[in-house]
Write an enzyme that holds these catalytic residues in place. Structure first.
Site, PDB file in Angstrom:
ATOM      1  N   LEU A 207       0.855  -1.187   0.000  1.00 26.22           N
ATOM      2  CA  LEU A 207       0.000   0.000   0.000  1.00 26.22           C
ATOM      3  C   LEU A 207       0.890   1.234   0.000  1.00 26.22           C
ATOM      4  CD1 LEU A 207      -2.538  -1.050   2.804  1.00 26.22           C
ATOM      5  CD2 LEU A 207      -2.989  -1.014   0.342  1.00 26.22           C
ATOM      6  N   HIS A 208       0.609   2.163  -0.907  1.00 24.12           N
ATOM      7  CA  HIS A 208       1.378   3.405  -0.912  1.00 24.12           C
ATOM      8  C   HIS A 208       0.605   4.602  -1.430  1.00 24.12           C
ATOM      9  CE1 HIS A 208       1.826   2.373  -5.170  1.00 24.12           C
ATOM     10  NE2 HIS A 208       2.169   3.628  -5.372  1.00 24.12           N
ATOM     11  N   ARG A 209      -0.569   4.399  -2.039  1.00 27.84           N
ATOM     12  CA  ARG A 209      -1.279   5.528  -2.637  1.00 27.84           C
ATOM     13  C   ARG A 209      -1.913   6.393  -1.554  1.00 27.84           C
ATOM     14  NH1 ARG A 209      -1.158   5.223  -8.038  1.00 27.84           N
ATOM     15  NH2 ARG A 209      -0.637   3.175  -8.903  1.00 27.84           N
ATOM     16  N   ARG A 242       6.493   6.309   2.593  1.00 26.73           N
ATOM     17  CA  ARG A 242       5.387   7.219   2.929  1.00 26.73           C
ATOM     18  C   ARG A 242       4.381   6.540   3.847  1.00 26.73           C
ATOM     19  NH1 ARG A 242       2.846  10.046  -1.033  1.00 26.73           N
ATOM     20  NH2 ARG A 242       1.072  10.346   0.358  1.00 26.73           N
TER      21      ARG A 242
END
Length: 373
Positions: A207-209, A242
């Site tokens: 997950l990164h969005r 992030r």
């Protein structure tokens, strides 16, 4: 003919490797040479440096060292850096891949210098303009000269924008070239044994969005939904930089979730190939799971790679946590689709791209000369 090959973020490295290899293989007698430019958009070793070593890509000729920052800061730093490179020596073609900030920034600089732009993975669209990547695709394709595509749908998207067929080259998927070239070299991460992981007995998530990770409450709700539906299997979570910041705000996670560092390419593909299923918001991973036949759930409301859904093993689940449980139930019930590999995802895309560039070079003088004249 000097080709600038632009790489900035982790996915770019897998996409440029087959092109670099093909140029080196075919360079003799073709007049082609390349200058590999790393913009430094991803600067952590696990996000960039390890990839050059593992994929057999030479050290970049130039590293712009753009580093982190806002979208505008990163774009400006990359543009200024690439402009300086061109001031020292103009190239004949700027080849960009994918849809990251580096792709758009270097395309704009090249066109303003009257250099032709070739876009690998041109024409893909999610239809969601809240995604920075969609803006990058639209801007890049609006000034591209040569469009290298992964699917017939991408070709149609370009035709709808008025792009003529003689500028579109349906070549396949360079990321799959890299996958197929390295499948016999993949290796387990160091934690695989200590965590007592075995093939088919864990879930892999990435997950990164921003829509998924920027709000700690939403991120925790999604992780809880995954954990509750994993039927006791370990959930391996390589954490993007992030995402890690927000995980620290959450505190304790469900017991089955194992947070690990970003993995180098060969280790990450090992995790994908041996997973029970992959849950992700990455577009590229859906392509890899499709080719390897691994069930994949995309935790987004749209995808720019619909062929992974219509043909492959991917399903678009959405961002609502309550949608995860029913999909996982189908997975564990053995009801997941088998899928098939899309056309031309066969490991020869890099060679087709370089062959097309050679033909372009032989048929037409570089655009910079036309501009100057």
């Amino acid at each position: 003919m000097l080709i600038d090959i632009i790489a900035g973020a982790r996915p770019n490295f897998m996409k440029i490797a087959p092109i670099v290899h093909a140029i080196e293989k075919q360079a003799e007698g073709t007049g082609l040479e390349y200058r590999l430019i790393h913009t430094g958009q991803h600067y952590d070793a696990k996000m960039s440096g390890d990839f050059f070593t593992q994929l057999g890509i030479p050290e970049p000729h130039v590293n712009l060292g753009s580093g982190s920052g806002t979208q505008a800061e990163q774009t400006g730093t990359i543009m200024k850096g690439y402009e300086g490179v061109l001031a020292e020596r103009l190239s004949d073609l700027c080849l960009v891949v994918g849809d990251v900030t580096s792709t758009m920034a270097c395309s704009v600089v090249a066109k303003k210098a009257c250099i032709g732009v070739a876009h690998v993975e041109a024409g893909i669209r999610s239809g969601d303009r809240t995604m920075p990547e969609e803006i990058n695709r639209l801007v890049t394709d609006s000034i591209t000269d040569y469009f290298f595509t992964t699917s017939e749908l991408a070709n149609e998207n370009l035709r709808k924008c008025g792009i003529s067929d003689d500028a579109i080259f349906f070549v396949g998927n360079t990321m799959i070239d890299t996958l197929l070239r390295n499948l016999d070299r993949i290796q387990p991460p160091d934690f695989f044994g200590p965590e007592q992981l075995t093939s088919g007995n864990y879930i892999l998530i990435t997950l990164h969005r921003p829509a998924n990770v920027d709000q700690p409450e939403s991120l925790l709700a999604m992780l809880n939904a995954i954990a509750e539906s994993a039927e006791g299997l370990p959930v391996i979570f390589p954490v993007h930089p992030r995402t890690r910041k927000n995980l620290e705000l959450i505190g304790d996670l469900p017991e089955c979730i194992r947070v690990v560092d970003p993995q180098a390419y060969l280790q990450f593909i090992y995790l994908v190939k041996n997973a029970k299923a992959v849950l992700t918001d990455s577009g590229g991973i859906t392509e890899e799971t499709t080719v390897m036949g691994i069930p994949c759930m995309t935790l987004r409301d749209s995808t720019e790679r619909p062929e992974t859904v219509t043909l492959g093993t991917n399903e678009l689940i959405g961002t609502a946590p309550e949608k995860i449980g029913p999909a996982m139930q189908r997975l564990f019930a053995g009801q997941w689709k088998k899928g098939q590999v899309p056309p031309k995802w066969d490991g020869a895309t890099g060679e087709r791209i370089v062959a097309a560039i050679s033909e372009i070079y032989q048929a037409k003088m570089p655009l910079v000369e036309e501009c100057v004249s």
